[in-house]
Motif scaffolding. Sequence first.
Motif, PDB file in Angstrom:
ATOM      1  N   GLN A   1       0.822  -1.208   0.000  1.00 49.46           N
ATOM      2  CA  GLN A   1       0.000   0.000   0.000  1.00 49.46           C
ATOM      3  C   GLN A   1       0.859   1.263   0.000  1.00 49.46           C
ATOM      4  O   GLN A   1       0.500   2.270  -0.612  1.00 49.46           O
ATOM      5  CB  GLN A   1      -0.926  -0.015   1.218  1.00 49.46           C
ATOM      6  CG  GLN A   1      -2.026  -1.060   1.132  1.00 49.46           C
ATOM      7  CD  GLN A   1      -2.809  -1.164   2.422  1.00 49.46           C
ATOM      8  OE1 GLN A   1      -2.338  -0.760   3.494  1.00 49.46           O
ATOM      9  NE2 GLN A   1      -4.015  -1.713   2.338  1.00 49.46           N
TER      10      GLN A   1
ATOM     11  N   ASP B   1       2.759   1.303  -3.582  1.00 48.97           N
ATOM     12  CA  ASP B   1       1.901   1.156  -4.765  1.00 48.97           C
ATOM     13  C   ASP B   1       2.434   0.102  -5.733  1.00 48.97           C
ATOM     14  O   ASP B   1       2.291   0.201  -6.952  1.00 48.97           O
ATOM     15  CB  ASP B   1       1.752   2.486  -5.507  1.00 48.97           C
ATOM     16  CG  ASP B   1       0.885   3.450  -4.724  1.00 48.97           C
ATOM     17  OD1 ASP B   1       0.086   2.974  -3.894  1.00 48.97           O
ATOM     18  OD2 ASP B   1       1.029   4.669  -4.937  1.00 48.97           O
TER      19      ASP B   1
ATOM     20  N   GLU C   1      -9.537  -5.620   4.100  1.00 52.58           N
ATOM     21  CA  GLU C   1      -8.564  -4.714   3.501  1.00 52.58           C
ATOM     22  C   GLU C   1      -8.169  -5.167   2.097  1.00 52.58           C
ATOM     23  O   GLU C   1      -8.004  -4.344   1.186  1.00 52.58           O
ATOM     24  CB  GLU C   1      -7.317  -4.638   4.392  1.00 52.58           C
ATOM     25  CG  GLU C   1      -7.530  -3.874   5.680  1.00 52.58           C
ATOM     26  CD  GLU C   1      -6.212  -3.666   6.420  1.00 52.58           C
ATOM     27  OE1 GLU C   1      -5.193  -3.416   5.756  1.00 52.58           O
ATOM     28  OE2 GLU C   1      -6.216  -3.769   7.651  1.00 52.58           O
TER      29      GLU C   1
ATOM     30  N   THR D   1     -10.881  -4.294  -0.313  1.00 52.85           N
ATOM     31  CA  THR D   1     -10.791  -2.875  -0.663  1.00 52.85           C
ATOM     32  C   THR D   1      -9.663  -2.630  -1.658  1.00 52.85           C
ATOM     33  O   THR D   1      -9.821  -1.875  -2.632  1.00 52.85           O
ATOM     34  CB  THR D   1     -10.569  -2.035   0.604  1.00 52.85           C
ATOM     35  OG1 THR D   1     -11.601  -2.325   1.554  1.00 52.85           O
ATOM     36  CG2 THR D   1     -10.574  -0.561   0.283  1.00 52.85           C
ATOM     37  N   LEU D   2      -8.531  -3.273  -1.420  1.00 52.26           N
ATOM     38  CA  LEU D   2      -7.390  -3.113  -2.317  1.00 52.26           C
ATOM     39  C   LEU D   2      -7.697  -3.683  -3.699  1.00 52.26           C
ATOM     40  O   LEU D   2      -7.297  -3.123  -4.725  1.00 52.26           O
ATOM     41  CB  LEU D   2      -6.171  -3.810  -1.717  1.00 52.26           C
ATOM     42  CG  LEU D   2      -4.830  -3.586  -2.437  1.00 52.26           C
ATOM     43  CD1 LEU D   2      -4.467  -2.113  -2.436  1.00 52.26           C
ATOM     44  CD2 LEU D   2      -3.738  -4.416  -1.776  1.00 52.26           C
TER      45      LEU D   2
ATOM     46  N   LYS E   1     -10.632  -3.898  -5.113  1.00 52.17           N
ATOM     47  CA  LYS E   1     -11.510  -2.940  -5.799  1.00 52.17           C
ATOM     48  C   LYS E   1     -10.710  -1.731  -6.314  1.00 52.17           C
ATOM     49  O   LYS E   1     -10.998  -1.202  -7.390  1.00 52.17           O
ATOM     50  CB  LYS E   1     -12.613  -2.482  -4.854  1.00 52.17           C
ATOM     51  CG  LYS E   1     -13.600  -3.583  -4.479  1.00 52.17           C
ATOM     52  CD  LYS E   1     -14.624  -3.077  -3.485  1.00 52.17           C
ATOM     53  CE  LYS E   1     -15.594  -4.195  -3.104  1.00 52.17           C
ATOM     54  NZ  LYS E   1     -16.583  -3.743  -2.084  1.00 52.17           N
ATOM     55  N   LYS E   2      -9.709  -1.357  -5.531  1.00 51.19           N
ATOM     56  CA  LYS E   2      -8.862  -0.252  -5.960  1.00 51.19           C
ATOM     57  C   LYS E   2      -8.070  -0.619  -7.211  1.00 51.19           C
ATOM     58  O   LYS E   2      -7.912   0.195  -8.130  1.00 51.19           O
ATOM     59  CB  LYS E   2      -7.914   0.127  -4.825  1.00 51.19           C
ATOM     60  CG  LYS E   2      -7.046   1.343  -5.134  1.00 51.19           C
ATOM     61  CD  LYS E   2      -6.156   1.677  -3.944  1.00 51.19           C
ATOM     62  CE  LYS E   2      -5.272   2.879  -4.267  1.00 51.19           C
ATOM     63  NZ  LYS E   2      -4.357   3.197  -3.140  1.00 51.19           N
TER      64      LYS E   2
ATOM     65  N   GLY F   1     -10.329  -0.368 -10.063  1.00 52.66           N
ATOM     66  CA  GLY F   1     -10.621   1.019 -10.414  1.00 52.66           C
ATOM     67  C   GLY F   1      -9.474   1.692 -11.134  1.00 52.66           C
ATOM     68  O   GLY F   1      -9.689   2.536 -12.022  1.00 52.66           O
ATOM     69  N   GLU F   2      -8.218   1.348 -10.766  1.00 54.17           N
ATOM     70  CA  GLU F   2      -7.061   1.966 -11.394  1.00 54.17           C
ATOM     71  C   GLU F   2      -6.737   1.376 -12.765  1.00 54.17           C
ATOM     72  O   GLU F   2      -5.831   1.872 -13.439  1.00 54.17           O
ATOM     73  CB  GLU F   2      -5.836   1.808 -10.484  1.00 54.17           C
ATOM     74  CG  GLU F   2      -5.918   2.629  -9.214  1.00 54.17           C
ATOM     75  CD  GLU F   2      -4.683   2.439  -8.348  1.00 54.17           C
ATOM     76  OE1 GLU F   2      -3.894   1.521  -8.674  1.00 54.17           O
ATOM     77  OE2 GLU F   2      -4.529   3.184  -7.368  1.00 54.17           O
TER      78      GLU F   2
ATOM     79  N   ASN G   1      -1.412   5.203 -14.807  1.00 51.94           N
ATOM     80  CA  ASN G   1      -0.712   4.992 -13.541  1.00 51.94           C
ATOM     81  C   ASN G   1       0.788   4.817 -13.722  1.00 51.94           C
ATOM     82  O   ASN G   1       1.466   4.327 -12.818  1.00 51.94           O
ATOM     83  CB  ASN G   1      -1.295   3.774 -12.816  1.00 51.94           C
ATOM     84  CG  ASN G   1      -1.427   2.578 -13.745  1.00 51.94           C
ATOM     85  OD1 ASN G   1      -0.710   2.488 -14.748  1.00 51.94           O
ATOM     86  ND2 ASN G   1      -2.353   1.697 -13.428  1.00 51.94           N
TER      87      ASN G   1
END
Length: 815
Positions: A94, A97, A207, A210-211, A213-214, A217-218, A223
């Motif tokens: 996290q 990245d 967690e 959530t990651l 899903k992130k 999304g990215e 990026n």
Amino acid sequence: MKRYFVYYSVVFLLMTSFIVPHSLAQQPIPQTEVTIFTPTPEISSLGRISELRTKRKELEEKLVRLTDLTSFSKEHAEIVADFTSIEERLKFMQETDTYGFGHVIELRGKIWLTGEKLKRFNDGISARFEEIKSIQKSWQNEEKIWIDIEKVPVDESETETNRKFLEESKLLLSSALQAIKNNLPAVVKFQSDASDLLNRSQNLLIELDTLFKKVRGEMFRKNAPVMFSGHYVKEFDMALFTSVIDHFFNIDLFDSQFFAVYGWLPVLQVILVFVLVFLIRKKRETTRHQEFWELLTLRPWSSSIFIAMVSFVPIFSSLPSSWRLLFWILASITTIRIMTVHLSEHWQKRLVILILTPFIISLVLRVIELPAPLFRLYIVAVALIGFPLSFRLASSIKHAEEPKFIYIRLLHLGGIILLLVFLAQVIGFSVLANHLFDSTVKSVFLFLFGYMLVQFAKRGIVLFFTIPYLHTIAAVEHHKEIISQRVVFILRIIVVTIVCVVFVNIWGFYDSPLQAWHSISALGISIGQQKVTLGLVFFASFILLATFYTSHATQSILADEVFPRKQIEPGLGVSINRLVHYSLIIIGFFWFISILGFNLQNVAIIGGALGIGIGFGLQNIVSNFVSGLVLLIERPVKVGDVVVVNETWGEILKLGLRSTVIATFDRSEIIIPNSDLITNQVVNWTRLNRSARLKIPVGVAYGSDVSKVMSILLDIARQHGLTLPEPVPKVHFLGFGDSSLNFELWLWLSDLSNRIPVRTEILTEIDARFEQEGIVIPFPQRDIHIKSVPEKQKSPTDKTDGLDKMIDVENKELN
């Protein structure tokens, strides 16, 4: 004698024990003071106090065993260390990245493995806690018993003894309960720690969700810097190459945590590989020319590794990166080697190699955690080379003698995807490019893997039917082709389902194949209060298909195994098979309805309403259906019977619930409604047996010797090979015809199907014998009378010339 004496003694005692109390009960009870006898606690508690002492000693041993938590402490420390490592890894990802689909899935796998260890830890602690609580409850019940004993009145002479027993029991009980109470907190603490670790595991999964899903999304956001820009070039410094070396030497290929849980499975896989290689090489010479052994004998090691991997895949719920790398590498190499044998065209072999080779390299680079700039450069190089190769290979297929349009379209699609990967990676959409590349290559490999699985299944089924024992089973031997086709069909459905579920997981729509299956199978529609899901429909359809296959298998076993042994005639066997078939289909249908969740009572109500509508609107169909049931149960006709319906001869081929198929002797088929066979007259020539009487009419000229004619006819009938000796042939003198003496020859045949050939042969022989004996067979005679008409009676409208004639012709035929 002793035995009888014992028997009589027992009977006598039973009779006296029954009679004496009743006789006493009939006598009046004297009004005297009754003294109630109470057994002294010394008698009742002496044995109990001894048991209590023994039980107290056993308690000490149990508590020592149950409170020895050394192994649990070690296991707890390992679980805490595993969760700490996962949390540190997640925190690092996290903060820097440096994460993607693969990293998140890898952490999920580690959490699952740690969760399995935590589950065993929690189960062990809970089992000990429950055992200690059970022991505590047992001692509490014992304490209540001794309290009740203390309340019982006793004789004064025995008070001191009972008091000593009671005091000792109180000491034993209190010490036991206190020992249990002192040892229980340690177990409770571990149980509480296990609960905390479960919460910790759940938080980590939240967690990671959530990651994940992130990451999704990215995927469609920029990026990374544009390639070949100044910012991208600056990333290539000494620190980059130093990190490559550090990652390479820090790879955990062994993964002790996974091996501790699943270490026995790789060992079994290795053993299975060596066993399969030994068997294949042993069979190589004897099965060299058999097609289904081709894949195995030419590639024994690759085939054995492929089979061993597929056999144990369902057991591995999650794999760490090192083991996943090994799995994919072995799967890719074995697939390449096997496919090069199976595929006949050179371009197909090149295609498989070109697809799987960069995929293996990319897996290796991901395991060693190649830095993002270098990995992006590798992906760009592969896309830049693969894009033109795909279209070039597609053009070479177009010039082949038999172009494969589906391969051409897939190559074009692959080239377009590689072009998109190249463009996305260059302009900075690194996550999207990596996901497209990985998902495409993994999808191709998945389809190849599924295809190879079906091919091996086909050959395995063929190999299964070579077992000598199966050749002795008539039902299997006669229907092995159909059985093979149906088993392969079911396997294809299963493989296609698995491939589809894994496919949507590969493309990132779901986190795991299991989640994908649960989500897809939960899709459905609501009918009233009942929701019909896709999973229920799939399972119910599978049950219905299995019912059909079970019905056909049952009919085959009955027809090939049971009926011949029981000497059941073919027509009866067909009727039984049809009833079995319809019964199983009805059961399967109601099972299908119940799986979908519909109440059978409601189905019965709907069926009753439909029955009323059918009764008015479809009377003929219902009549034929009921008539079909009557034909199957009552069996006035059966399959194979020769019948005459509406003056048409034929043999019954099929008895259905709606209609019956009759094959005429002209090789045509007549479909007759079942109600016609029930309500109309039907002549069944073979209902009891297939023997039949043949009647041949014969006419001879007047003046012939009647006795000689009858003797010749009987002699011809007896000498024919197909004539039954019993009943004996007969000749009947029917009477005097217009031009002949009429006879009729009767003879019996064992099979009705021989009537026409035998009739022809008998008539031919009669003609020859009559000619030899000088007996004349007359022909019909006709007398023609010509009558002249006077000229004056001639009609003026008559345009004929000459003498008009009135001709009266009387045809006389011999019957």
